[in-house]
Design a protein around this motif. Structure first.
Motif, short mmCIF file in Angstrom:
data_model
loop_
_atom_site.label_atom_id
_atom_site.label_comp_id
_atom_site.label_asym_id
_atom_site.label_seq_id
_atom_site.Cartn_x
_atom_site.Cartn_y
_atom_site.Cartn_z
N VAL A 115 -149.66 -18.98 10.40
CA VAL A 115 -148.03 -18.49 9.99
C VAL A 115 -147.63 -19.01 8.68
O VAL A 115 -147.77 -20.45 8.59
CB VAL A 115 -147.23 -19.19 11.14
CG1 VAL A 115 -146.04 -18.67 11.21
CG2 VAL A 115 -147.93 -18.67 12.63
N GLY A 116 -147.22 -18.20 7.74
CA GLY A 116 -146.68 -18.58 6.53
C GLY A 116 -145.25 -18.89 6.71
O GLY A 116 -144.83 -19.50 7.84
N GLY A 117 -144.25 -18.66 5.87
CA GLY A 117 -142.91 -18.79 5.85
C GLY A 117 -142.50 -20.09 6.11
O GLY A 117 -142.85 -21.16 5.35
N ARG A 165 -141.43 -18.57 14.79
CA ARG A 165 -141.85 -17.66 13.90
C ARG A 165 -142.79 -16.74 14.42
O ARG A 165 -142.98 -15.68 14.88
CB ARG A 165 -142.12 -18.13 12.55
CG ARG A 165 -142.60 -17.13 11.48
CD ARG A 165 -141.44 -16.21 10.90
NE ARG A 165 -141.39 -15.17 11.45
CZ ARG A 165 -140.32 -14.25 11.25
NH1 ARG A 165 -139.22 -14.87 10.53
NH2 ARG A 165 -140.45 -13.02 11.77
N GLY B 108 -139.53 -11.06 7.10
CA GLY B 108 -139.87 -12.45 7.37
C GLY B 108 -141.07 -12.64 8.34
O GLY B 108 -141.51 -13.64 8.30
N PHE B 109 -141.81 -11.41 8.74
CA PHE B 109 -142.88 -11.48 9.47
C PHE B 109 -143.92 -12.35 8.39
O PHE B 109 -144.11 -11.92 7.33
CB PHE B 109 -143.46 -10.21 9.67
CG PHE B 109 -144.80 -10.08 10.39
CD1 PHE B 109 -144.63 -9.91 11.98
CD2 PHE B 109 -145.96 -10.28 9.81
CE1 PHE B 109 -145.84 -9.74 12.73
CE2 PHE B 109 -147.05 -10.58 10.57
CZ PHE B 109 -147.10 -10.21 12.07
N ALA B 110 -144.81 -13.20 9.25
CA ALA B 110 -145.54 -14.27 8.33
C ALA B 110 -146.77 -14.58 8.92
O ALA B 110 -147.35 -15.53 8.63
CB ALA B 110 -144.57 -15.49 8.09
N SER B 111 -147.13 -13.99 10.02
CA SER B 111 -148.37 -14.50 11.06
C SER B 111 -149.49 -13.74 10.52
O SER B 111 -149.43 -12.33 10.66
CB SER B 111 -147.92 -14.47 12.60
OG SER B 111 -147.04 -15.38 12.68
N THR B 112 -150.62 -14.16 10.77
CA THR B 112 -152.08 -13.37 10.46
C THR B 112 -152.82 -14.09 11.32
O THR B 112 -153.24 -15.40 11.31
CB THR B 112 -152.51 -13.66 9.11
OG1 THR B 112 -151.63 -13.24 7.97
CG2 THR B 112 -153.77 -12.97 8.52
#
Lengths: 288, 288
Positions: A115-117, A165, B108-112
């Motif tokens: 998860v970035g952000g 998130r 804001g999507f931040a997941s991989t």
């Protein structure tokens, strides 16, 4: 089901799902509190919150190897499962989920969630593996338990935002509820790692929350952010054996604040070491 | 719900879940076929399989930007939603889920999600972003649709194994069912990208499956793997404009085979380019 415990206990996903499916079929809602065990009053406060938000409450106890780096305290992390089971029973929790390592990470396991952000900076600068480990295990726990809501403590404030998130990004269908930081009488944030502190370090540890509350008060009075943090870092450097960070960030996104003074709800966050024990804490700071 | 289509159609997670929840409450089981649209008989065969495994069938159509790299064909990828809806209705599919981009990846999507193991090598050596994009969107589609089973074509054999690993690792509660490669009369594996082929390249394209079947036959007769692949690569180099790989791998793990000859169920896999069109194909090779 483990009959030796004072609370219904599942050690496998199959046992867990059988119980939770039965609840859902009966129209119950499910609240969930994931933990690494070594439960204290902070965890119990999260159970209390879950009970106000759902008709059934599940707590998990799993010391997740993926959120420890080599050299961190995975081996030493306190494991007190019978005591945890008793505390959960007393708190009115309905089910303890205590999977073993191979149940969570069988041979061939190969998936990692990043998860970035909100994971950028702060803890990640010092524990680069940490939030990937958290995101991966939290996703698994959510898909295993399938709760309606889950409660995460503000003690791990950055983790709370990362999990929010994650839950939104992956459509996990779980509402994330924050639980306020629980503190000892002198203000030290409750943590399972506090047991590592020597008597002398336990005395010194109180300075962490004192420093953060003092900074928050200064910022709320309109003091300059840069000057306040500079002073706070000097104080921290003299009080503790190592200072990883003392920062102020936007409470909602954890982005740095753009202006010279507090202009939005913010959070003061710090991580320090006393001897080999690493403590983190955070407090709110809101503009007048 | 989209009333213009000949099949019930949901464009949002909320609409989708309302329908699927109703089915589940009524005791139905849910089969799922995720697609990027541009449907052909290969996709229809996956719907047919889903219908034998579940009482209700959902197909999704979403051209997932996260599995295209800059410079790949995301913009050019064929988009034929009304035609897809008609084909799904004719195939007896019960619901079309066609989310838009912001529904899947809001601000804001931040997941991989990264899956190791079967994703290593082959496609990843040439499209390093690809399986992270697939794993992320498949996880979201599974948590959105919440199917009991999902059908993935063996045409994308490495993807099938990555998705199996992902579903097991993240406890997604979805059984992954493989669907055999569907081929045109001359043996070309059906693909939405075949429409890119010029008339001349369409004629040349048949050599890909011919080569793989010939290799499989040679290996099944006990020919040496190294010599067979060397010849196959030479043939491919002369037949196509670019050869990304021609490989034989363990059918279960995609690990390289350890011995000089076929000693276990294996898969011959190739990726080549004709002009700017990249084609992949694979066939089974089993020891006598």
């Amino acid at each position: 089901m483990n009959q030796d415990f004072p609370i219904p206990t599942a050690h496998t996903v199959a046992d867990l799902r059988a119980i939770v499916s039965g609840w859902k079929a009966a129209g119950e809602t499910v609240g969930f509190v994931p933990t690494m065990g070594a439960l204290h009053a902070g965890h119990v406060s999260l159970i209390d919150i879950a009970k106000t938000r759902a008709t059934k409450t599940v707590a998990s106890v799993f010391v997740n190897p993926k959120q420890f780096a080599p050299g961190e305290d995975f081996g030493a992390y306190p494991r007190t499962l019978p005591d945890d089971a008793r505390k959960l029973a007393e708190a009115g929790c309905d089910l303890l989920y205590a999977p073993n390592g191979p149940e969570m990470y069988p041979d061939g396991f190969a998936s990692t969630i990043h998860v970035g952000g909100p994971s950028e900076g702060l803890e990640t600068d010092f524990r680069s593996h940490f939030f990937d480990g958290v995101a991966t295990v939290v996703t698994k726990l959510f898909t295993q338990v399938r709760p309606d809501i889950a409660v995460f403590g503000e003690k791990d404030y950055q983790q709370l935002l990362v999990v929010k998130r994650l839950a939104a990004d992956l459509d996990l269908g779980v509402e994330i509820i924050p639980g306020p930081v629980m503190r000892e009488a002198d203000g030290l944030a409750m943590s399972s790692r506090n047991v590592y502190l020597s008597v002398e370090d336990r005395v010194r540890a109180v300075r962490l929350n004192a420093l953060l509350f003092a900074c928050a008060e200064a910022l709320e009075k309109g003091e300059l952010i840069a000057a306040t943090l500079k002073t706070a870092r000097m104080v921290a450097e003299s009080a503790f054996d190592m200072v990883d960070y003392v920062e102020v960030r936007c409470a909602k996104t954890l982005a740095p604040l753009p202006g010279p003074v507090l202009d939005r709800p913010a959070r003061l966050l710090a991580a320090v070491k006393l001897g080999t024990t690493r403590l983190i804490d955070n407090v709110a700071a809101n503009p007048a």
